[in-house]
Design a protein around this motif. Sequence first.
Motif, PDB file in Angstrom:
ATOM      1  N   GLY A 134       0.802  -1.225   0.000  1.00 45.06           N
ATOM      2  CA  GLY A 134       0.000   0.000   0.000  1.00 45.06           C
ATOM      3  C   GLY A 134       0.828   1.264   0.000  1.00 45.06           C
ATOM      4  O   GLY A 134       0.395   2.299   0.502  1.00 45.06           O
ATOM      5  N   LYS A 135       2.028   1.195  -0.584  1.00 46.10           N
ATOM      6  CA  LYS A 135       2.985   2.283  -0.449  1.00 46.10           C
ATOM      7  C   LYS A 135       3.609   2.534  -1.808  1.00 46.10           C
ATOM      8  O   LYS A 135       3.893   1.594  -2.550  1.00 46.10           O
ATOM      9  N   SER A 136       3.810   3.808  -2.148  1.00 44.23           N
ATOM     10  CA  SER A 136       4.405   4.094  -3.448  1.00 44.23           C
ATOM     11  C   SER A 136       5.078   5.454  -3.433  1.00 44.23           C
ATOM     12  O   SER A 136       4.723   6.334  -2.655  1.00 44.23           O
ATOM     13  N   SER A 137       6.063   5.622  -4.341  1.00 46.88           N
ATOM     14  CA  SER A 137       6.667   6.944  -4.480  1.00 46.88           C
ATOM     15  C   SER A 137       5.705   7.844  -5.237  1.00 46.88           C
ATOM     16  O   SER A 137       4.795   7.380  -5.919  1.00 46.88           O
ATOM     17  N   LEU A 138       5.942   9.146  -5.137  1.00 44.13           N
ATOM     18  CA  LEU A 138       5.067  10.111  -5.787  1.00 44.13           C
ATOM     19  C   LEU A 138       5.124   9.962  -7.306  1.00 44.13           C
ATOM     20  O   LEU A 138       4.106   9.996  -7.987  1.00 44.13           O
ATOM     21  N   LYS A 139       6.345   9.772  -7.828  1.00 43.70           N
ATOM     22  CA  LYS A 139       6.514   9.651  -9.278  1.00 43.70           C
ATOM     23  C   LYS A 139       5.698   8.478  -9.812  1.00 43.70           C
ATOM     24  O   LYS A 139       4.967   8.598 -10.792  1.00 43.70           O
ATOM     25  N   ARG A 140       5.827   7.360  -9.113  1.00 46.02           N
ATOM     26  CA  ARG A 140       5.147   6.158  -9.546  1.00 46.02           C
ATOM     27  C   ARG A 140       3.628   6.362  -9.502  1.00 46.02           C
ATOM     28  O   ARG A 140       2.892   5.962 -10.396  1.00 46.02           O
ATOM     29  N   LEU A 141       3.166   7.040  -8.439  1.00 48.18           N
ATOM     30  CA  LEU A 141       1.730   7.316  -8.313  1.00 48.18           C
ATOM     31  C   LEU A 141       1.243   8.130  -9.503  1.00 48.18           C
ATOM     32  O   LEU A 141       0.195   7.851 -10.080  1.00 48.18           O
ATOM     33  N   HIS A 142       2.049   9.136  -9.876  1.00 45.17           N
ATOM     34  CA  HIS A 142       1.644  10.000 -10.986  1.00 45.17           C
ATOM     35  C   HIS A 142       1.557   9.204 -12.285  1.00 45.17           C
ATOM     36  O   HIS A 142       0.645   9.394 -13.079  1.00 45.17           O
ATOM     37  N   VAL A 143       2.535   8.322 -12.481  1.00 46.42           N
ATOM     38  CA  VAL A 143       2.540   7.520 -13.711  1.00 46.42           C
ATOM     39  C   VAL A 143       1.283   6.654 -13.776  1.00 46.42           C
ATOM     40  O   VAL A 143       0.554   6.650 -14.769  1.00 46.42           O
ATOM     41  N   ILE A 144       1.007   5.949 -12.669  1.00 47.01           N
ATOM     42  CA  ILE A 144      -0.150   5.047 -12.699  1.00 47.01           C
ATOM     43  C   ILE A 144      -1.446   5.843 -12.783  1.00 47.01           C
ATOM     44  O   ILE A 144      -2.392   5.470 -13.475  1.00 47.01           O
ATOM     45  N   HIS A 145      -1.458   6.976 -12.089  1.00 44.28           N
ATOM     46  CA  HIS A 145      -2.660   7.812 -12.168  1.00 44.28           C
ATOM     47  C   HIS A 145      -2.920   8.239 -13.598  1.00 44.28           C
ATOM     48  O   HIS A 145      -4.048   8.193 -14.085  1.00 44.28           O
ATOM     49  N   TRP A 146      -1.852   8.644 -14.280  1.00 42.57           N
ATOM     50  CA  TRP A 146      -2.029   9.104 -15.663  1.00 42.57           C
ATOM     51  C   TRP A 146      -2.495   7.937 -16.544  1.00 42.57           C
ATOM     52  O   TRP A 146      -3.284   8.090 -17.459  1.00 42.57           O
ATOM     53  N   ALA A 147      -1.981   6.726 -16.205  1.00 43.04           N
ATOM     54  CA  ALA A 147      -2.322   5.552 -17.009  1.00 43.04           C
ATOM     55  C   ALA A 147      -3.792   5.161 -16.831  1.00 43.04           C
ATOM     56  O   ALA A 147      -4.467   4.792 -17.783  1.00 43.04           O
ATOM     57  N   VAL A 148      -4.300   5.272 -15.606  1.00 43.48           N
ATOM     58  CA  VAL A 148      -5.649   4.767 -15.348  1.00 43.48           C
ATOM     59  C   VAL A 148      -6.717   5.798 -15.720  1.00 43.48           C
ATOM     60  O   VAL A 148      -7.885   5.483 -15.873  1.00 43.48           O
ATOM     61  N   ARG A 149      -6.311   7.049 -15.936  1.00 44.73           N
ATOM     62  CA  ARG A 149      -7.244   8.152 -16.044  1.00 44.73           C
ATOM     63  C   ARG A 149      -8.377   7.972 -17.047  1.00 44.73           C
ATOM     64  O   ARG A 149      -9.529   8.182 -16.730  1.00 44.73           O
ATOM     65  N   THR A 150      -8.061   7.606 -18.268  1.00 45.49           N
ATOM     66  CA  THR A 150      -9.119   7.408 -19.265  1.00 45.49           C
ATOM     67  C   THR A 150      -8.850   6.104 -19.996  1.00 45.49           C
ATOM     68  O   THR A 150      -7.746   5.554 -19.911  1.00 45.49           O
TER      69      THR A 150
END
Lengths: 140, 674
Positions: A27-43
């Motif tokens: 349940g833990k992640s770096s900020l960069k990684r979060l941003h990447v996955i967030h961008w990937a899941v967005r649409t």
Amino acid sequence: MAIAPDFRKDWKIALLLLILELSSRSGKSSLKRLHVIHWAVRTSNHQHQFEQTRNADVPLFAFKVRLEPAFSRAIEFAEAQKLAEWVEGDRVQITELGRSLAKQIIKNEVMQDEVAFLTRIGKSVTETEAIKLITGSRIA
Amino acid sequence: MLRFGTLQISVTTDKGVFGVRHSFQPGMNIIRAENWRGKSTILTSMIYALGMEGMLSPSQEVPLPHVLTRYIDQADGNANITESWVSLEITNGKGETATVSRAIVSSRDRRLITVRSGAALADPNNAGPSIDYFVRIRRSAVSDLGFHKFLAEFMDWSLPKAAQFDGEDSPLYLETLFPLLFVEQKLGWGRIPARFPTWLGVKNIRQRTVEFLLKLDAYEIAEEKTAVMAELSRIRSAWSENRTAAGRRATALGAILNAIPTEPVSTWPPEISPQILIPSMGGQWEQLLGHLQRLRRRFSDFQNLEIPTAGANDSEVRVALNEAENAVSGREMVLRRMLDNLESEISEADAIEERIKSLREDQRKYKDLLRLRELGSEGPVAVETESCPTCHQPVSDSLLDMGKRALPMSVEQNIAFYNEQLQLFEAVLANARAVVGASEAQVTSIRKELDEFRSRVRSLRETLTSPSSSPSIEALTERIRLQERIASLEGLADFWDEVLATFANLNDEWNSAMGRKARLPKGALSDNDEKKLHDLQTIFQRQLHSYGFGSSDERRVTISRGDYEPELADINLAADSAASDVIRLQWAYLLSLLSVGVLESTNHPGFLIFDEPQQQSVSDANFLEMLKFAAAIPKSQTIIATSHEKLGIGELARQLDSIHLWELGDGRLITKLT
């Protein structure tokens, strides 16, 4: 003024919790990684591009990650509401409270597309890969 | 209707034969005994005799205590059971009696129930032959050898189909109806109206069972509604298929359809009659039949002329060649322009489609967002959206930095906004597609013309170079071309007639389906249903009053027209009522069903069994009031097991003739016979 659902606070916070719960080790992640996955899941388009890039069907720069300020803001809100917290200086971790909300979302079959995508990629995105994906657009 | 007659339980042990036998009477039967004397055993064994234990649990175990399954404790040690049986006489509305017997402990399969016609217990000499039926296995509700099918037919019930959670249809199982007729002691009390078996997977079990018992039209109305909707959607899709097929055929010949409604309409032919249009000179459109006539006239003009020879009019041919070449280059230019146009029209339609796709995605997200907020309001965790979680200042419900002026819409407003956008864009898309279709038809037609002019140029050139005495090739090919075109357009015209006939048929079907739709009652209920439910509610409220219902004014407790359960204006009845009031509600509800059941035309079998209804310390006065009410219901049979004190019950039984008291006292139920 009409707002895209993406930019509603609870949507982004829910998305953050799902990423931490479904696609991050402990349940833990770096900020960069979060941003990447967030961008990937967005649409659904992003999801498609992301998966194509990872399968190396298209060049690395085809998936252009944008570090979205709104997502950073959502992380701050999530932290203030004790749904997630900063640990080890630069990592975001989901709290018990956040986890219970994420589980509820999954159980009630809300945000099914997002949950399906995050479950599909699982915890397989590493920090190194995340950095590669962020800088990929610059290599071009 | 169903009445219970004699019940017999017989137990064979290594210390002799034990058992009990009792005849139930029409009216009220009270079984009174102290606790632990076997009242529940009697009632459960009746359930078991009818193979109805599935209403209690999906288990295949015998739901009976050890005195019927293993041993009977005696002063001189346990008497071990070697065989035990339960038999029960049942009578239906036509006065036919049957006796059902089922083994509890035996070498015989417990899933068999033997049915003898006649009262085999009370009058064994006149009983008829016996047949074995099976229960508790697949298809026992539908097979001719299934006991529940027999029982349903015996009660003159034709069970409706019920939708299952797994999508299949099944009959409305008897096990789902019995909780409204039999309340068992351990788990039956405490839910309104009763506890239904969920493991049978029947959808909307509460509505379906009450609808059936009260013979409400609601179920048929719902069925008819579904059928009408299915019919309408079938016609709609046949309509659009027919339209598409006609369109494809027309486009292939460079024509377009005009004025065919996209949806079925009530009057056919419509005011603007549907046509096939063909592009003619100068961007104008011409009707198929008119166009065809013109071509035919030209063809017959040709036939009256002799085919000229190649050398006959050399100079004229040269002029014609020049003209034809000009026409080719002119048409080529037009075609290029049109293709450019078409391309931009197509990309516009694509862009709109893309936009609709992303609107749909956003709309889906908003629906999820609404559910997220619902989860928040129900569950322990909610995401705060209106104020800052740290300083509690109001903040906007958006993550965008919008400055102070622009106020974000509420989620509901935003959803409405998206809906409107979607509607708008879908309309625009339909229009864009129509434009693309028309342009495509024009392109096809220009291409055809271009082909014709090119082949004309070719044949004119050949005419100029061929020997002057041979027939003019140009004149010949023009005739052939014209003939072919006429033939294919005639084919289209015939096809068009068929299409119009199909539309006319679909229109008839549409109108009759719409008529069926109009005949359906406005709501889900017929007038008859309304009356039954109104009576149910009146009887129900009257009882609540006399049972001392205290949680609220009983006149505010109504019968829901949606699921036919008691409801209190906007309050959760089960959660908000005192435990003793839940019991009163349950008495009143089930007895009201029985009352309406016997007084009006329904499927109610006219019996009701309560095991220990005096729960949750409901007062004695209220309990006796309930017994009085139940005893006064005509044409019914009630069986009530209670451990209420002896004197009070005895007194009541003396006062009311319809009460038949079976006093077990503090003796044992199962006693030694031989």
